[in-house]
Write a protein that holds these residues in place. Structure first.
Motif, PDB file in Angstrom:
ATOM      1  N   LYS A  79       0.838  -1.207   0.000  1.00 11.37           N
ATOM      2  CA  LYS A  79       0.000   0.000   0.000  1.00 11.37           C
ATOM      3  C   LYS A  79       0.871   1.255   0.000  1.00 11.37           C
ATOM      4  CE  LYS A  79      -4.167  -0.253   2.150  1.00 11.37           C
ATOM      5  NZ  LYS A  79      -5.116  -0.386   3.248  1.00 11.37           N
ATOM      6  N   VAL A  83       0.828   4.124  -2.895  1.00 16.39           N
ATOM      7  CA  VAL A  83       0.566   5.540  -2.613  1.00 16.39           C
ATOM      8  C   VAL A  83       1.733   6.403  -3.086  1.00 16.39           C
ATOM      9  CG1 VAL A  83       0.292   7.229  -0.749  1.00 16.39           C
ATOM     10  CG2 VAL A  83      -1.064   5.129  -0.746  1.00 16.39           C
ATOM     11  N   ILE A  86       1.651   6.715  -6.846  1.00 16.24           N
ATOM     12  CA  ILE A  86       0.624   7.662  -7.297  1.00 16.24           C
ATOM     13  C   ILE A  86       1.126   9.095  -7.131  1.00 16.24           C
ATOM     14  CG2 ILE A  86      -1.675   8.598  -6.804  1.00 16.24           C
ATOM     15  CD1 ILE A  86      -2.485   5.692  -6.020  1.00 16.24           C
ATOM     16  N   ILE A  87       1.703   9.371  -5.986  1.00 14.58           N
ATOM     17  CA  ILE A  87       2.205  10.734  -5.726  1.00 14.58           C
ATOM     18  C   ILE A  87       3.276  11.116  -6.753  1.00 14.58           C
ATOM     19  CG2 ILE A  87       3.538  12.129  -4.090  1.00 14.58           C
ATOM     20  CD1 ILE A  87       2.024  10.606  -1.836  1.00 14.58           C
ATOM     21  N   LEU A 111      -5.715  11.862  -5.998  1.00 14.09           N
ATOM     22  CA  LEU A 111      -6.210  11.868  -4.619  1.00 14.09           C
ATOM     23  C   LEU A 111      -7.223  10.752  -4.390  1.00 14.09           C
ATOM     24  CD1 LEU A 111      -6.590  15.711  -4.032  1.00 14.09           C
ATOM     25  CD2 LEU A 111      -4.888  14.176  -3.017  1.00 14.09           C
ATOM     26  N   ILE A 114      -5.294   7.522  -3.983  1.00 12.29           N
ATOM     27  CA  ILE A 114      -4.701   7.428  -2.642  1.00 12.29           C
ATOM     28  C   ILE A 114      -5.773   7.100  -1.617  1.00 12.29           C
ATOM     29  CG2 ILE A 114      -3.591   8.775  -0.817  1.00 12.29           C
ATOM     30  CD1 ILE A 114      -2.096  10.257  -3.121  1.00 12.29           C
ATOM     31  N   TRP A 115      -6.899   7.776  -1.701  1.00 11.24           N
ATOM     32  CA  TRP A 115      -8.002   7.494  -0.772  1.00 11.24           C
ATOM     33  C   TRP A 115      -8.447   6.048  -0.888  1.00 11.24           C
ATOM     34  CZ3 TRP A 115     -12.991   5.938  -1.984  1.00 11.24           C
ATOM     35  CH2 TRP A 115     -13.870   5.855  -0.903  1.00 11.24           C
ATOM     36  N   THR A 118      -5.832   3.573   0.565  1.00  7.94           N
ATOM     37  CA  THR A 118      -5.655   3.652   2.022  1.00  7.94           C
ATOM     38  C   THR A 118      -6.924   3.351   2.806  1.00  7.94           C
ATOM     39  OG1 THR A 118      -6.035   6.046   1.989  1.00  7.94           O
ATOM     40  CG2 THR A 118      -3.744   5.286   1.875  1.00  7.94           C
TER      41      THR A 118
END
Length: 132
Positions: A79, A83, A86-87, A111, A114-115, A118
């Motif tokens: 995970k 993340v 993605i960033i 975003l 990421i949401w 997570t």
């Protein structure tokens, strides 16, 4: 759950294309692999149980797809990597998008990704070192 005969060839072709993209995702940084393998397994389930079994028995791929299908989620380390990927992807590509609405959409998609990773994907405990 195989598809009607005329569509099996299309599902099989889609399965192979997605499998190829999945292998590229294992090699290339910032490109996901697991999502393509999950989709490939779904295509093979509709077209060829033999290739579905082959995919599910691949050492590097099978456990990921089986865990997804069973609802077990992702290890915390995976995970974190997702993340961070993605960033990095959003930050590297955002300046290349010429229009502000496009940048906002891209940022919102990042975003959302990421949401989703997570909050919606369960976190699976890593197996002990002797069980890997």
């Amino acid at each position: 759950m195989t598809a009607p005969r005329p569509f099996r060839a299309l599902w099989l072709l889609a399965g192979f294309v997605l499998t190829g993209l999945g292998f590229l995702g294992l090699i290339l940084p910032l490109m996901p692999g697991t999502v393509f393998f999950v989709l490939a397994a779904a295509c093979f389930a509709r077209s060829s149980p033999r290739f579905e079994t082959w995919l599910l028995n691949l050492p590097a791929v099978g456990p990921l797809v089986r865990d997804y299908r069973a609802g077990r989620g992702m290890p915390a380390r995976a995970k974190l990597i997702a993340v961070l990927s993605i960033i990095v992807a959003v930050l590297l590509t955002l300046p290349r998008i010429p229009v502000l609405p496009g940048r906002l959409v891209w940022l919102l998609l990042g975003l959302y990704g990421i949401w989703y990773v997570t909050r919606r994907v369960p976190t699976r405990a890593e197996p002990p070192a002797g069980e890997r």
